[in-house]
Design a protein around this motif. Structure first.
Motif, PDB file in Angstrom:
ATOM      1  N   MET A   1      -2.567   6.075 -29.996  1.00  0.00           N
ATOM      2  CA  MET A   1      -2.554   4.723 -29.455  1.00  0.00           C
ATOM      3  C   MET A   1      -3.835   4.469 -28.665  1.00  0.00           C
ATOM      4  N   THR A   2      -4.340   3.236 -28.768  1.00  0.00           N
ATOM      5  CA  THR A   2      -5.468   2.818 -27.947  1.00  0.00           C
ATOM      6  C   THR A   2      -4.959   2.504 -26.545  1.00  0.00           C
ATOM      7  N   ARG A   3      -5.690   2.988 -25.540  1.00  0.00           N
ATOM      8  CA  ARG A   3      -5.235   2.793 -24.168  1.00  0.00           C
ATOM      9  C   ARG A   3      -6.360   2.195 -23.339  1.00  0.00           C
ATOM     10  N   ALA A   4      -6.106   1.020 -22.720  1.00  0.00           N
ATOM     11  CA  ALA A   4      -7.128   0.398 -21.883  1.00  0.00           C
ATOM     12  C   ALA A   4      -7.304   1.206 -20.610  1.00  0.00           C
ATOM     13  N   LEU A   5      -8.543   1.272 -20.146  1.00  0.00           N
ATOM     14  CA  LEU A   5      -8.854   2.036 -18.940  1.00  0.00           C
ATOM     15  C   LEU A   5      -9.392   1.110 -17.872  1.00  0.00           C
ATOM     16  N   GLU A   6      -8.767   1.099 -16.731  1.00  0.00           N
ATOM     17  CA  GLU A   6      -9.317   0.386 -15.600  1.00  0.00           C
ATOM     18  C   GLU A   6     -10.417   1.238 -14.977  1.00  0.00           C
ATOM     19  N   PRO A   7     -11.377   0.595 -14.261  1.00  0.00           N
ATOM     20  CA  PRO A   7     -12.493   1.364 -13.726  1.00  0.00           C
ATOM     21  C   PRO A   7     -12.091   2.526 -12.852  1.00  0.00           C
ATOM     22  N   GLY A   8     -10.992   2.426 -12.127  1.00  0.00           N
ATOM     23  CA  GLY A   8     -10.645   3.506 -11.204  1.00  0.00           C
ATOM     24  C   GLY A   8      -9.502   4.386 -11.666  1.00  0.00           C
ATOM     25  N   ALA A   9      -9.040   4.218 -12.888  1.00  0.00           N
ATOM     26  CA  ALA A   9      -7.871   4.967 -13.347  1.00  0.00           C
ATOM     27  C   ALA A   9      -8.271   6.332 -13.860  1.00  0.00           C
ATOM     28  N   ALA A  10      -7.593   7.389 -13.414  1.00  0.00           N
ATOM     29  CA  ALA A  10      -7.866   8.740 -13.905  1.00  0.00           C
ATOM     30  C   ALA A  10      -7.068   8.992 -15.164  1.00  0.00           C
ATOM     31  N   THR A 245     -15.468  -3.913 -21.225  1.00  0.00           N
ATOM     32  CA  THR A 245     -14.178  -3.235 -21.184  1.00  0.00           C
ATOM     33  C   THR A 245     -14.354  -1.796 -21.640  1.00  0.00           C
ATOM     34  N   SER A 246     -13.336  -0.977 -21.361  1.00  0.00           N
ATOM     35  CA  SER A 246     -13.320   0.414 -21.797  1.00  0.00           C
ATOM     36  C   SER A 246     -11.945   0.745 -22.345  1.00  0.00           C
ATOM     37  N   VAL A 247     -11.894   1.556 -23.383  1.00  0.00           N
ATOM     38  CA  VAL A 247     -10.626   1.987 -23.953  1.00  0.00           C
ATOM     39  C   VAL A 247     -10.727   3.445 -24.359  1.00  0.00           C
ATOM     40  N   GLU A 248      -9.569   4.079 -24.420  1.00  0.00           N
ATOM     41  CA  GLU A 248      -9.500   5.432 -24.964  1.00  0.00           C
ATOM     42  C   GLU A 248      -8.783   5.349 -26.307  1.00  0.00           C
ATOM     43  N   ILE A 249      -9.367   5.949 -27.327  1.00  0.00           N
ATOM     44  CA  ILE A 249      -8.895   5.821 -28.697  1.00  0.00           C
ATOM     45  C   ILE A 249      -8.585   7.207 -29.249  1.00  0.00           C
ATOM     46  N   THR A 250      -7.477   7.326 -29.924  1.00  0.00           N
ATOM     47  CA  THR A 250      -7.134   8.618 -30.511  1.00  0.00           C
ATOM     48  C   THR A 250      -8.119   8.955 -31.620  1.00  0.00           C
ATOM     49  N   ALA A 251      -8.242  10.244 -31.884  1.00  0.00           N
ATOM     50  CA  ALA A 251      -9.157  10.687 -32.943  1.00  0.00           C
ATOM     51  C   ALA A 251      -8.748  10.097 -34.290  1.00  0.00           C
ATOM     52  N   GLU A 252      -7.434   9.992 -34.547  1.00  0.00           N
ATOM     53  CA  GLU A 252      -6.969   9.457 -35.823  1.00  0.00           C
ATOM     54  C   GLU A 252      -7.406   8.005 -36.010  1.00  0.00           C
ATOM     55  N   GLU A 253      -7.221   7.189 -34.973  1.00  0.00           N
ATOM     56  CA  GLU A 253      -7.632   5.786 -35.056  1.00  0.00           C
ATOM     57  C   GLU A 253      -9.139   5.672 -35.251  1.00  0.00           C
ATOM     58  N   TRP A 254      -9.869   6.482 -34.496  1.00  0.00           N
ATOM     59  CA  TRP A 254     -11.328   6.416 -34.556  1.00  0.00           C
ATOM     60  C   TRP A 254     -11.822   6.796 -35.954  1.00  0.00           C
ATOM     61  N   LEU A 255     -11.274   7.850 -36.512  1.00  0.00           N
ATOM     62  CA  LEU A 255     -11.730   8.327 -37.817  1.00  0.00           C
ATOM     63  C   LEU A 255     -11.320   7.374 -38.939  1.00  0.00           C
ATOM     64  N   SER A 261     -17.487  10.089 -38.638  1.00  0.00           N
ATOM     65  CA  SER A 261     -17.699  10.452 -37.242  1.00  0.00           C
ATOM     66  C   SER A 261     -17.463  11.946 -37.033  1.00  0.00           C
ATOM     67  N   LEU A 262     -18.138  12.503 -36.027  1.00  0.00           N
ATOM     68  CA  LEU A 262     -17.969  13.912 -35.673  1.00  0.00           C
ATOM     69  C   LEU A 262     -16.859  14.114 -34.647  1.00  0.00           C
ATOM     70  N   ALA A 263     -16.160  13.052 -34.286  1.00  0.00           N
ATOM     71  CA  ALA A 263     -15.145  13.137 -33.236  1.00  0.00           C
ATOM     72  C   ALA A 263     -14.040  14.114 -33.634  1.00  0.00           C
ATOM     73  N   SER A 264     -13.676  15.003 -32.687  1.00  0.00           N
ATOM     74  CA  SER A 264     -12.589  15.960 -32.924  1.00  0.00           C
ATOM     75  C   SER A 264     -11.437  15.748 -31.947  1.00  0.00           C
ATOM     76  N   GLY A 265     -11.573  14.765 -31.083  1.00  0.00           N
ATOM     77  CA  GLY A 265     -10.531  14.463 -30.106  1.00  0.00           C
ATOM     78  C   GLY A 265     -10.617  13.005 -29.709  1.00  0.00           C
ATOM     79  N   PRO A 266      -9.852  12.584 -28.706  1.00  0.00           N
ATOM     80  CA  PRO A 266      -9.884  11.194 -28.271  1.00  0.00           C
ATOM     81  C   PRO A 266     -11.297  10.740 -27.894  1.00  0.00           C
ATOM     82  N   VAL A 267     -11.561   9.458 -28.086  1.00  0.00           N
ATOM     83  CA  VAL A 267     -12.889   8.884 -27.857  1.00  0.00           C
ATOM     84  C   VAL A 267     -12.788   7.827 -26.765  1.00  0.00           C
TER      85      VAL A 267
END
Length: 552
Positions: A1-10, A245-255, A261-267
């Motif tokens: 799943m794509t996940r939105a990232l707020e500037p201060g969220a860990a 904006t910033s998001v975290e994307i799973t490797a499956e979605e990205w690929l 892409s050379l991605a092997s994990g979340p992007v």
């Protein structure tokens, strides 16, 4: 799943950012003591590493740091079989890999005031006397961690900001879209200390991806379809709006979007659009390389800086195209046609200027002769181009009234000094009779025309005079004769001037190149193209070139 990232969220737990569990190195030659202290720490949730000698302790601490999983704090007995705990502490504090790691001394024998003072003076952050209560040990450990983590957070923040500043300088220094793509990808890699990629879509056919496959390696670039930017936008909530904006994307979605892409994990994807209906500018790094809020915020800021730079390139391209259209509108759209003469013209704008230049040429039939001229108004601006247009139209008007070249220049000078004080221009004017080859020439500070005869001899027609804009006496018209099959070249200084080179050397290069390239069968258009290619000149200046050959 794509996940939105707020500037201060860990995105995950990081010991550097909170007061949670830590990695603790327990150094003691007594197995029982290591077991007891270790059990207290493990029950508190900490991860424990053990060493029974000073040498082992240094190996464990340095090795952990080299593998990117550093020890957070060391509990070191003062009495060790191979060295003292004081020396171990000094070694840890003197090495850049472990300098910020707190050291807590524990001893049942070195308990005097001088012992404790020596331990603290030599780098320890705390000194406990054995036997100790577990609560005291854990509280002391937590106090030491609070200070070290605050220091590491500050150092990390400074490091990220420093790399962001460096990346911004790279972006601002980029002179081409290719350099800009490299700068954004390099900056993202510097900030994240990881592989990175940038995605930009500038003016024209310039959609491209730049990839740094490993931190520290050279970027590689490739064209991509413009539709890729729509696909990247769908990962975010940006839509067609402006902003970043910033998001975290799973490797499956990205690929699925980028199969190569050379991605092997979340992007981690950062994206910015500065104007609606524009493709966004984006950059991507591995998600685990953007865990901290400082890195994520810096990457968003870099995406914004990159998007502004792309928009600047777009604005420049539009301005440059408009400038060229306006410049060409000032030049003759139709050249005289005659069985007695061939004419070829070229105009090349400055490669790094969006402003309009003042270079021009003219060729028009005046009864049975040809008015031929070339000129250069000082400066690159709309004002310079306006003056150029006035001079060119004045040339035609005064020639149509029957004035000879010297009188034409006299009247142009009067016009310039009256209506454009403090402006200057160089102009070379000649009236050419195609039947006889007679040239009546007057020059106002311009470079002399070059004549190339059929037998390969080349020489300049020297006829001097002050440039326009100065109230100085002017010489009369000088008469020359152009032989049959001879070629006449008129040019502006951009063709022969080069940085760090004398003008006479440039004129000699033009003469030699014309002689070398020209034969009686050489087409004038081909010769003009060759001269523009062979004589680089000054890329900061425009070039106007007119070639005339007497054919009969």
């Amino acid at each position: 799943m794509t996940r939105a990232l707020e500037p201060g969220a860990a995105t995950e737990h990081d010991p550097m950012l909170d007061d949670g569990p830590a990695t603790v190195l327990v150094v003691d030659d007594t197995e029982t003591k290591r077991y007891i202290i270790g059990s207290w720490l493990r029950r508190a949730g900490h991860r424990v590493l053990e060493a029974e000698t000073g040498a082992q302790a240094l190996d464990v601490a340095f090795g952990a740091a080299d593998h990117g999983d550093p020890v957070d704090v060391a509990i070191v007995d003062v009495r060790l079989p191979d060295t003292s705990g004081f020396e171990v502490c000094e070694r840890l504090k003197s090495d850049v890999r472990t300098a910020s790691m707190p050291v807590v001394h524990v001893s049942a024998s070195a308990i005097t005031v001088s012992d404790r003072a020596q331990g603290l003076y030599r780098g320890a952050d705390a000194y406990l006397i054995d036997p100790i209560e577990p609560e005291v040990l854990l509280a002391t450990l937590q106090a030491a961690l609070r200070y070290s983590r605050a220091r590491r957070r500050a150092e990390h923040r400074v490091s990220v900001l420093s790399e962001l500043a460096r990346a911004t300088m790279l972006v601002n220094a980029a002179g081409t879209l290719e350099e800009l793509g490299n700068a954004i990808a390099t900056g993202a890699s510097l900030i994240s200390r990881a592989p990175a990629a940038s995605y930009i879509d500038g003016p024209g056919d310039s959609a491209r991806r730049t990839v740094i496959g490993e931190y520290g390696v050279e970027p590689k670039q490739a064209n991509v379809p413009p539709a890729l930017f729509d696909a990247l936008s769908r990962f975010t909530d940006l839509g067609e709006a402006t902003g970043s904006t910033s998001v975290e994307i799973t490797a499956e979605e990205w690929l699925r979007t980028l199969p190569d892409s050379l991605a092997s994990g979340p992007v981690h994807l950062s994206m910015c659009r500065t104007k609606t209906a524009r493709p966004p500018t984006a950059l991507a790094v591995p998600a685990d390389a953007a865990r901290h809020p400082e890195e994520r915020q810096a990457l968003r800021e870099l995406a914004r800086t990159g998007a502004l730079a792309v928009e600047a390139f777009r604005s420049y391209a539009r301005e440059h195209a408009l400038a060229l259209d306006l410049q060409r509108s000032f030049l003759p759209s139709v050249l005289p046609v005659s069985d007695l003469v061939d004419i070829a013209v070229r105009y090349r704008p400055a490669s790094d200027e969006a402003e309009i230049g003042g270079d021009f040429y003219e060729a028009v039939a005046i009864e049975d002769r040809l008015l031929v001229a070339i000129g250069d108004v000082a400066g690159h601006s709309l004002h310079a181009a306006t003056i150029m247009g006035e001079l060119r139209h004045g040339l035609r008007a005064y020639a149509s009234d029957g004035h000879e070249p010297d009188a034409i220049l006299e009247r142009l000078n009067t016009m310039l000094t009256r209506y454009h004080r403090y402006e200057t221009a160089t102009v070379c004017v000649l009236m050419f009779d195609p039947r006889t080859g007679v040239i009546d020439l007057a020059n106002a500070g311009h470079l002399p025309p070059l004549v190339l005869t059929e037998d390969g001899h080349a020489h300049y027609l020297v006829a001097g005079g002050p440039l326009l804009g100065l109230e100085l006496p002017r010489p009369g018209t000088t008469r020359f004769e152009l032989p049959e099959k001879a070629t006449l070249l008129l040019y502006t200084d951009g063709l022969v001037e080069e940085r760090g080179s004398d003008l006479d050397e440039g004129m000699e290069r033009l003469r030699a190149e014309t002689v070398r390239e020209t034969t009686p069968r050489t087409d004038l258009a081909a010769l003009a193209d060759h001269l523009l290619s062979a004589l680089q000149g000054d890329e900061r200046d425009d070039i106007a070139l007119l070639l005339l050959r007497r054919t009969g």
